[in-house]
Write an enzyme that holds these catalytic residues in place. Structure first.
Site, short mmCIF file in Angstrom:
data_model
loop_
_atom_site.label_atom_id
_atom_site.label_comp_id
_atom_site.label_asym_id
_atom_site.label_seq_id
_atom_site.Cartn_x
_atom_site.Cartn_y
_atom_site.Cartn_z
N ASP A 131 0.88 -1.18 0.00
CA ASP A 131 0.00 0.00 0.00
C ASP A 131 0.91 1.23 0.00
O ASP A 131 1.74 1.39 0.90
CB ASP A 131 -0.88 -0.04 1.26
N ASP A 179 0.59 7.94 -9.23
CA ASP A 179 -0.20 7.48 -10.37
C ASP A 179 -1.27 6.53 -9.85
O ASP A 179 -1.20 5.29 -10.01
CB ASP A 179 0.71 6.77 -11.38
N SER A 180 -2.26 7.11 -9.18
CA SER A 180 -3.24 6.27 -8.46
C SER A 180 -4.54 6.14 -9.26
O SER A 180 -4.77 6.88 -10.23
CB SER A 180 -3.57 6.94 -7.13
N1 SAM Z 1 -3.71 6.51 -15.03
C1 SAM Z 1 -4.73 5.95 -14.14
C2 SAM Z 1 -5.63 7.04 -13.64
O1 SAM Z 1 -5.32 8.21 -13.90
O2 SAM Z 1 -6.64 6.71 -13.01
C3 SAM Z 1 -4.07 5.18 -13.05
C4 SAM Z 1 -3.46 3.95 -13.57
S1 SAM Z 1 -2.60 2.90 -12.50
C5 SAM Z 1 -3.15 1.41 -13.15
C6 SAM Z 1 -3.41 3.05 -10.94
C7 SAM Z 1 -2.81 2.06 -9.98
O3 SAM Z 1 -2.95 2.49 -8.62
C8 SAM Z 1 -3.48 0.67 -10.03
O4 SAM Z 1 -2.56 -0.27 -10.49
C9 SAM Z 1 -3.90 0.40 -8.57
O5 SAM Z 1 -3.77 -0.95 -8.21
C10 SAM Z 1 -2.94 1.30 -7.83
N2 SAM Z 1 -3.33 1.63 -6.45
C11 SAM Z 1 -4.56 1.97 -5.99
N3 SAM Z 1 -4.51 2.19 -4.66
C12 SAM Z 1 -3.21 1.99 -4.28
C13 SAM Z 1 -2.52 2.07 -3.04
N4 SAM Z 1 -3.17 2.42 -1.91
N5 SAM Z 1 -1.19 1.81 -3.02
C14 SAM Z 1 -0.53 1.47 -4.16
N6 SAM Z 1 -1.13 1.35 -5.37
C15 SAM Z 1 -2.46 1.62 -5.42
#
Ligand code: SAM
Length: 293
Positions: free
Chosen positions: A138, A156-157
């Site tokens: 996380d 990049d969440s």
């Molecule tokens: N470009 C996209 C957008 O603007 O919505 C985001 C793409 S990227 C795939 C988003 C990533 O954030 C996902 O792989 C998701 O699993 C990850 N993610 C979500 N919450 C998270 C957290 N608390 N810690 C780490 N990664 C996280």
């Protein structure tokens, strides 16, 4: 019969993408992961029914989230990526010869596995690059406990729901600040102001609790519905966003990969910080509310 993927991000404005082939679908991790083919956008990754990235338009977001902070900084050697499971930010980060270390903290390993398998044009060989380090965790917990400091942090969440919600809190931003070297800069996915106005308003308020210079720069990603996306900019070094086109051009030339890009140019970089009035008005409105509170 034609099948469609229906996105559930903005109740009043839903997009549908033709789904010619489902390549992968799973709900076993932290989020429902769907990968499918679409005639216009190529291969699409969706998490919890929200489009994350597509092989057809990924370059806009990944180039603007990566090259704007790193070229503005000018001497970034270490970059922290929170989220970014598709590997697009990691690939663009590792294009910079000056970057010696890129740490990516992603909560959902399936996203990495599926984009490596079905969307290799996005991650390239980034996950095999020895300068990159992938941590499955996380991102909120990581920055709370991290000892390492970085020149640039890229959040990049997903949008503020599910596991992504913790990446839109003042506590998370304060912990990111503690992981940033002096003079460093952080950028964050801050939603599409037209249909998610509170996201950009809350980001402005909450980033402002930890950083002296907070603003947004804009980019329009075709599969992020309702128009321009706001990319959050947070730093104590206000000189960074004043870097002129000439210096950015020199830095991009020295980095040697300008011809590989499809959206970013030094002129687009500078222009992106020209905030449209409707976004300024949103921020002025929320500033008044926060002052009155
Ligand atoms: N470009 C996209 C957008 O603007 O919505 C985001 C793409 S990227 C795939 C988003 C990533 O954030 C996902 O792989 C998701 O699993 C990850 N993610 C979500 N919450 C998270 C957290 N608390 N810690 C780490 N990664 C996280």
């Amino acid at each position: 019969m034609t099948e469609y993927f229906s996105e559930h991000l903005v109740p009043a404005h839903r997009q549908q993408l033709e789904c010619t082939e489902i390549l992968f679908r799973s709900g076993s991790g932290t989020q429902e992961v769907l990968v499918f083919k679409n005639p216009l956008f190529g291969t699409v990754l969706a998490l919890d029914k929200v489009v994350q990235t597509t092989t057809g338009d990924e370059y806009v977001y990944h180039e603007m989230m990566t090259h704007v902070p790193i070229l503005a900084h000018g001497a970034a050697e270490s970059v922290l990526i929170i989220g970014g499971g598709d590997g697009g930010i990691l690939r663009h980060t590792l294009m910079h010869p000056g970057v010696k270390r890129a740490v990516m903290v992603e909560i959902e390993p399936q996203v990495i596995d599926m984009t490596k398998k079905y969307m290799p044009s996005i991650c390239g060989d980034a996950f095999e690059n020895p300068k990159g380090k992938v941590i499955i965790d996380d991102g909120c917990k990581y920055v709370r406990e991290a000892k390492e400091k970085f020149d640039v942090i890229i959040v990049d969440s997903t949008d503020p729901h599910g596991p992504g919600i913790v990446l839109f809190t003042p506590e998370f931003y304060a912990d990111c600040k503690n992981c940033l070297k002096p003079g460093g800069v952080m950028v964050t996915q801050s939603g599409v102001p037209f249909s998610q106005p509170t996201t950009v308003q809350n980001c402005k308020r909450d980033l402002g609790k930890s950083f002296a210079d907070v603003t947004f720069y804009m980019a329009t990603i075709p599969t992020y519905i309702s128009g321009q996306m706001a990319l959050g900019w947070a730093t104590d070094n206000s000189a960074l966003r004043k870097i002129d086109v000439g210096l950015l051009t020199e830095r991009l030339k020295a980095a040697g990969f300008g011809d590989k890009l499809s959206y970013y140019t030094p002129e687009v970089h500078k222009g992106a910080f020209a905030m449209p009035r409707y976004v300024e008005k949103l921020l002025e409105k929320s500033a008044k509310i926060h002052r009155a509170a």
